[in-house]
Design a protein around this motif. Structure first.
Motif, PDB file in Angstrom:
ATOM      1  N   HIS A  54     -79.486 -65.015 -55.578  1.00 16.95           N
ATOM      2  CA  HIS A  54     -79.557 -64.047 -56.680  1.00 16.95           C
ATOM      3  C   HIS A  54     -79.986 -62.708 -56.076  1.00 16.95           C
ATOM      4  CE1 HIS A  54     -79.069 -67.154 -59.709  1.00 16.95           C
ATOM      5  NE2 HIS A  54     -80.017 -67.866 -59.108  1.00 16.95           N
ATOM      6  N   PRO A  55     -79.035 -61.965 -55.514  1.00 19.18           N
ATOM      7  CA  PRO A  55     -79.400 -60.705 -54.857  1.00 19.18           C
ATOM      8  C   PRO A  55     -79.894 -59.636 -55.819  1.00 19.18           C
ATOM      9  CG  PRO A  55     -77.021 -60.998 -54.894  1.00 19.18           C
ATOM     10  CD  PRO A  55     -77.610 -62.268 -55.396  1.00 19.18           C
ATOM     11  N   GLY A  56     -79.734 -59.848 -57.083  1.00 20.74           N
ATOM     12  CA  GLY A  56     -80.215 -58.920 -58.098  1.00 20.74           C
ATOM     13  C   GLY A  56     -80.287 -59.625 -59.427  1.00 20.74           C
ATOM     14  N   ASP A  57     -80.844 -58.970 -60.424  1.00 15.22           N
ATOM     15  CA  ASP A  57     -81.006 -59.594 -61.729  1.00 15.22           C
ATOM     16  C   ASP A  57     -79.672 -60.006 -62.340  1.00 15.22           C
ATOM     17  OD1 ASP A  57     -83.701 -59.267 -61.538  1.00 15.22           O
ATOM     18  OD2 ASP A  57     -83.769 -57.404 -62.725  1.00 15.22           O
ATOM     19  N   ARG A  58     -78.632 -59.273 -62.019  1.00 18.82           N
ATOM     20  CA  ARG A  58     -77.340 -59.536 -62.654  1.00 18.82           C
ATOM     21  C   ARG A  58     -76.353 -60.267 -61.736  1.00 18.82           C
ATOM     22  NH1 ARG A  58     -76.487 -56.685 -67.371  1.00 18.82           N
ATOM     23  NH2 ARG A  58     -78.063 -55.129 -67.913  1.00 18.82           N
ATOM     24  N   TRP A  59     -76.711 -60.453 -60.490  1.00 20.38           N
ATOM     25  CA  TRP A  59     -75.777 -61.018 -59.529  1.00 20.38           C
ATOM     26  C   TRP A  59     -76.126 -62.459 -59.183  1.00 20.38           C
ATOM     27  CZ3 TRP A  59     -71.488 -58.446 -57.896  1.00 20.38           C
ATOM     28  CH2 TRP A  59     -71.437 -57.071 -58.107  1.00 20.38           C
ATOM     29  N   THR A  60     -75.077 -63.273 -59.022  1.00 21.27           N
ATOM     30  CA  THR A  60     -75.224 -64.636 -58.505  1.00 21.27           C
ATOM     31  C   THR A  60     -74.135 -64.871 -57.473  1.00 21.27           C
ATOM     32  OG1 THR A  60     -76.101 -65.461 -60.612  1.00 21.27           O
ATOM     33  CG2 THR A  60     -75.253 -67.093 -59.067  1.00 21.27           C
ATOM     34  N   LEU A  61     -74.539 -65.373 -56.320  1.00 25.17           N
ATOM     35  CA  LEU A  61     -73.606 -65.638 -55.240  1.00 25.17           C
ATOM     36  C   LEU A  61     -73.715 -67.102 -54.851  1.00 25.17           C
ATOM     37  CD1 LEU A  61     -71.672 -64.805 -52.919  1.00 25.17           C
ATOM     38  CD2 LEU A  61     -73.716 -64.225 -51.576  1.00 25.17           C
ATOM     39  N   ARG A  62     -72.564 -67.791 -54.825  1.00 27.65           N
ATOM     40  CA  ARG A  62     -72.520 -69.199 -54.431  1.00 27.65           C
ATOM     41  C   ARG A  62     -71.544 -69.347 -53.263  1.00 27.65           C
ATOM     42  NH1 ARG A  62     -70.541 -71.883 -59.584  1.00 27.65           N
ATOM     43  NH2 ARG A  62     -69.948 -69.760 -60.156  1.00 27.65           N
ATOM     44  N   LEU A  63     -72.059 -69.887 -52.174  1.00 28.51           N
ATOM     45  CA  LEU A  63     -71.257 -70.105 -50.984  1.00 28.51           C
ATOM     46  C   LEU A  63     -71.262 -71.591 -50.647  1.00 28.51           C
ATOM     47  CD1 LEU A  63     -72.697 -67.241 -48.720  1.00 28.51           C
ATOM     48  CD2 LEU A  63     -70.591 -67.161 -50.068  1.00 28.51           C
ATOM     49  N   SER A  64     -70.144 -72.093 -50.129  1.00 35.85           N
ATOM     50  CA  SER A  64     -70.106 -73.494 -49.698  1.00 35.85           C
ATOM     51  C   SER A  64     -69.065 -73.655 -48.608  1.00 35.85           C
ATOM     52  CB  SER A  64     -69.785 -74.429 -50.863  1.00 35.85           C
ATOM     53  OG  SER A  64     -68.468 -74.243 -51.328  1.00 35.85           O
ATOM     54  N   SER A  65     -69.305 -74.640 -47.766  1.00 36.24           N
ATOM     55  CA  SER A  65     -68.348 -74.996 -46.725  1.00 36.24           C
ATOM     56  C   SER A  65     -68.421 -76.503 -46.528  1.00 36.24           C
ATOM     57  CB  SER A  65     -68.666 -74.269 -45.420  1.00 36.24           C
ATOM     58  OG  SER A  65     -67.661 -74.514 -44.451  1.00 36.24           O
ATOM     59  N   GLN A  66     -67.263 -77.112 -46.399  1.00 35.07           N
ATOM     60  CA  GLN A  66     -67.185 -78.574 -46.331  1.00 35.07           C
ATOM     61  C   GLN A  66     -66.192 -78.979 -45.256  1.00 35.07           C
ATOM     62  OE1 GLN A  66     -66.440 -80.822 -50.104  1.00 35.07           O
ATOM     63  NE2 GLN A  66     -64.579 -81.502 -49.052  1.00 35.07           N
ATOM     64  N   TYR A  67     -66.528 -80.046 -44.541  1.00 32.53           N
ATOM     65  CA  TYR A  67     -65.618 -80.581 -43.531  1.00 32.53           C
ATOM     66  C   TYR A  67     -65.581 -82.094 -43.663  1.00 32.53           C
ATOM     67  CZ  TYR A  67     -63.550 -81.927 -39.087  1.00 32.53           C
ATOM     68  OH  TYR A  67     -62.740 -82.478 -38.144  1.00 32.53           O
TER      69      TYR A  67
END
Length: 853
Positions: free
Chosen positions: A306-319
């Motif tokens: 949550h880099p800011g009150d309004r932002w959400t970032l979701r990252l994923s990597s799968q193998y």
């Protein structure tokens, strides 16, 4: 189907269990029908991510009364004086407040993303079934194939080299990689362009949604039959983890683990992985191994920020990496000459397709590696430009797999023909969309909810399909079985004499047919959908998607050696480059009527589109291309929450007409593709979940009745018997599609029982009944490929701690050891002979799960 949970809200073990005799519970097992697809987490403690809440404190009034009574009995006159002292009668004490009765249990709200935004399942005007991720694991099924035993009108064949997914009796065979799938796949918001991804990544799953019917408006092309979405568990803001260890028979070992770790304020991580080693069902006496044995390892890392009150970032990597001993095929209804020939190489060869035994000499395999990386960015803009709850989303992803397969295509102990098949696929995609609400539509009517966006995909695929002559091909040609395969007159006496002697020594002839194929795809689309509440209780649904595809393909067909294989297949070496461009328009219109807060209904009309393409297995320039399929569908449905939300009942009636149907004629070594048919899918499906007055019982039901028929198919391929009679085609107009059972259903009553020696441990027992109706497994509807309807019986027993710290799960599949055929096809080499594959045989697993937080 839902997670195996005790159906109570508060103190489930301490109250209802003690009031429920086990004998009554057992007698009532299966006495009621039930429902599927509600995530009622009333007692999630068996697999919960957080401790169950403690029992409520005593009511305040009761505590005060107790203190007052104690004060009244305080110090007084000496005991010896009590008999002579006149005492005023004490006033009647205020009665203590009765303990608050636990609230009646209710089916909790299910939130799905079937319309690209989070909504209650009750409000979604689509036929949707939702499963908790633990359901498959608890049932002892660790791949997506188990969905067809839990969700009606779904057919999934998890073949490790060519999975086939169908909904409502409609699927596309994917042995020919030039074909697109009829069912879309979405994993963690990322749309995947190939069905080969479905066997990978099914660990640490939070939710599965099955959307039936065309979904082209929001999900794009190749969703004529529907969409299946998988959502894996997200990182949490506390340290937590889980470990699931499984052992089973046939030999099976599986370890699945996951852990969430906060890295910083507003930054959280989750790591999950699985190792799975499973023995196959089919004994290969020639090679001394079990066909279908699997070994799989996979890992996934996810970050949530949550880099800011309004932002959400979701990252994923799968193998994921998978290795399978392939293929679990058996000879079936073999010609007598074929059996005599094969038994010269292995006397144990036979053609009983139900005995879990095969005999072939080439150690075939499937080796598959896949990777998937995606980023999802959400920006909550709040109120903007007169709109409410404005959210912008970007989904950027990369997915790829490479597949290497060796198949003993003659399924015999003689070294005749081997197929070497490989695919490399990679895709990159981006989706930009926004969702918002408005108070009205330009001042007219009521609220409007809408979603709109852009989508772009770039994919590259290369494949080869090589047919290789074996060392025993020449002795085979000299046998009666070989002469029959070539369509030549047999010499019975000489053939029978040869069959009485050991086989002639093999000769390496280095003869093969090489088919190379490469394809580039570029797709762009713009889409939008809105729901306008015109006036209570009416709403209008409208959506539209416009997309354009550009495909380029390169063919390279070569002959190596004497050309024996090329002659048998009828191949002509060539090299060619072709390209095609096509566009699609996928609209959606509908009405929604809310009868009350508990009952809603809908009527929708949609159009779907499945892309055209190229015949990746072409053996000549005469059959390189096929056109797109188009479908239109009508659906009418009802969503209901009844009996004080202890019963949910959702049902849909549908009819889908498909024009320009893509059909595949398998010639033994290659696939002829055409647009030669029209089909109609129609039927009704229902999901129901019931929490009866007895708190120890819950019931789930999913059922579907479907008729999938050809409206026109006058030039269908002939059956084996028709070909023997020199018949070149047959008319299947009015006949059923293959792999389209008329009836499919599952019923799962669950008992929640106490353990007599403790109040902190409970037991749940679920019995799974599933039925698959009559169906054919081959497009030509050969009678040999017909499978009668059959029942499967499974069970799940869960013993777990109330606080969710541990659970023991015992599960059984196909407990009656039902013998049925999942696949039957004409033999690629031998005449008047078939190849069959059985459904999974009886199995059981024991799993121990530990959770910590």
């Amino acid at each position: 189907m839902v997670r195996l949970i005790f159906p109570m809200i508060q103190n489930p073990l301490c109250g209802a269990f003690r009031r429920t005799p086990m004998a009554i519970a057992v007698l009532l097992l299966g006495s009621v029908c039930g429902a599927a697809c509600a995530e009622d987490d009333a007692l999630d403690f068996l697999f919960a991510d957080a401790p169950a809440e403690s029992a409520p404190a005593p009511a305040h009034g009761a505590a005060v009364t107790q203190q007052q009574d104690t004060a009244d009995s305080g110090p007084g006159p000496a005991a010896e004086d009590l008999s002579t002292i006149a005492v005023e009668p004490l006033s009647e004490p205020e009665p203590a407040d009765a303990p608050a009765a636990p609230p009646p249990r209710q089916i909790e709200e299910i939130v799905v993303t079937a319309q690209k935004t989070a909504q209650s399942l009750h409000d979604v005007p689509i036929s949707v079934s939702a499963l908790d991720g633990d359901t498959l694991k608890q049932a002892g099924t660790f791949d997506a194939g188990g969905l067809e035993n839990l969700v009606a009108n779904v057919e999934i064949d998890i073949d490790p080299q060519a999975p086939v997914i169908g909904i409502r009796g409609f699927a596309t065979e994917t042995d020919n990689v030039g074909f697109e799938s009829a069912v879309g796949l979405v994993f963690d918001d990322l749309a995947l362009g190939r069905p080969e991804f479905i066997p990978d990544g099914l660990f640490d799953i939070e939710r599965i949604e099955v959307l039936r019917g065309p979904q082209g408006t929001l999900f794009g092309k190749n969703t004529i039959a529907g969409v299946i979405t998988f959502a894996s568990a997200e990182p949490q803001d506390i340290v937590e983890g889980s470990l699931l260890a499984t052992y089973g028979q046939p030999q099976q070992r599986r370890i699945e683990a996951a852990a969430s770790v906060p890295l910083h304020d507003g930054l959280y991580s989750r790591l999950a992985g699985v190792y799975w080693d499973r023995e196959g069902d089919i004994d290969n006496s020639t090679l001394g191994r079990k066909e279908g044995s699997l070994e799989q390892s996979a890992a996934r890392v996810k970050l949530l920020a949550h880099p800011g009150d309004r932002w959400t970032l979701r990252l994923s990597s799968q193998y994921s990496t998978t290795s399978v001993d392939y293929a679990p095929w058996q000879l079936y209804a073999a010609d007598p000459d074929v059996l005599r020939f094969a038994q010269r190489y292995d006397a144990r060869t036979e053609d009983d397709p139900f005995d879990a035994h095969t005999a072939f000499d080439v150690p075939g395999y499937v080796e598959r590696d896949s990777d998937l990386t995606r980023a999802v960015v959400d920006y909550d803009a709040g109120d903007l430009w007169g709109l409410r709850d404005v959210v912008g989303t970007a989904v950027v992803g990369h997915a790829a797999f490479d597949l290497a397969t060796i198949i003993d295509i003659d399924v015999s102990p003689a070294d005749l023909i081997t197929t070497d098949f490989g695919v490399d696929y990679a895709q990159d995609s981006v989706e930009l969309r926004g969702a918002a609400q408005a108070d009205s539509l330009f001042g007219f009517g009521g609220d409007v909810q809408f979603v709109a966006g852009l989508y772009a995909l770039q994919s590259d695929m290369s494949s080869h399909l090589d047919t290789i002559a074996g060392e025993d091909l020449l002795p085979f040609v000299a046998s009666n079985a070989g002469l029959e395969a070539l369509g030549l007159p047999t010499v019975n006496l000489i053939g029978e004499l040869l069959d009485a002697f050991p086989p002639l020594p093999g000769v390496a002839i280095n003869d093969r047919l090489l088919r190379g194929f490469e394809q580039e795809t570029r797709s762009v689309a713009v889409f939008g959908q809105a729901t306008w509440h015109v006036a209570d209780p009416w709403s209008i649904i409208a959506g539209l998607r416009y997309g354009q595809d550009r495909k380029t393909a390169d063919f390279d067909v070569e002959r190596v050696g004497l050309g024996i294989v090329s002659a048998v297949v009828g191949a002509s070496p060539f090299a060619s480059s072709v390209r095609r461009t096509e566009s699609d328009l996928s609209p959606k219109l509908g009405l929604q009527y809310d009868w009350s807060d508990a009952i809603a209904s809908f009527l929708t009309w949609t159009r779907g589109f499945k892309g055209g393409g190229f015949n990746a297995t072409a053996e000549s320039e005469d059959n390189l291309e096929f056109e797109a399929e188009r479908a239109q569908s009508w659906e009418a449905g009802i969503k209901s929450r009844l009996l004080d939300r202890t019963l949910t009942f959702n049902a849909t009636v549908y009819r889908t007409d498909i024009d320009n149907l893509q059909v595949v004629d398998f010639t033994g070594f290659s696939y002829q593709v055409r647009n030669a048919a029209e089909a109609r899918l129609q039927g009704v499906e229902a999901d129901l979940r019931w929490l009866p007055p007895w708190e120890w019982l819950s019931v789930d039901l999913s059922a579907g009745w479907s008729r999938a028929t050809y409206l026109s198919y006058p030039n269908a391929p002939p059956t084996e018997a028709q070909s023997a009679g020199n018949q070149e085609t047959q008319d299947l107009t009015g006949k059923t599609l293959a792999n389209a059972p008329t009836v499919s259903a599952s019923l799962s009553p669950t008992l929640s029982l106490p353990l007599p020696w403790t109040r902190d441990v409970g037991l749940q027992w679920t019995v799974d009944f599933s039925y698959r109706g009559d169906q054919y497994s081959a497009t030509d509807l050969d009678p040999r490929t017909f499978q009668d309807g059959y029942w499967l019986l499974g069970t799940r027993v869960v013993i777990g701690a109330e606080d969710g710290r541990w659970a023991l799960v015992l599960a059984g599949q196909n407990l009656t050891d039902e013998r049925a055929l999942d696949l039957v096809m004409d033999h690629s080499v031998f005449a008047n002979t078939y190849v069959a594959q059985q459904i999974p045989l009886r199995s059981w697993t024991a799993s121990l799960q530990a959770n910590w937080y």
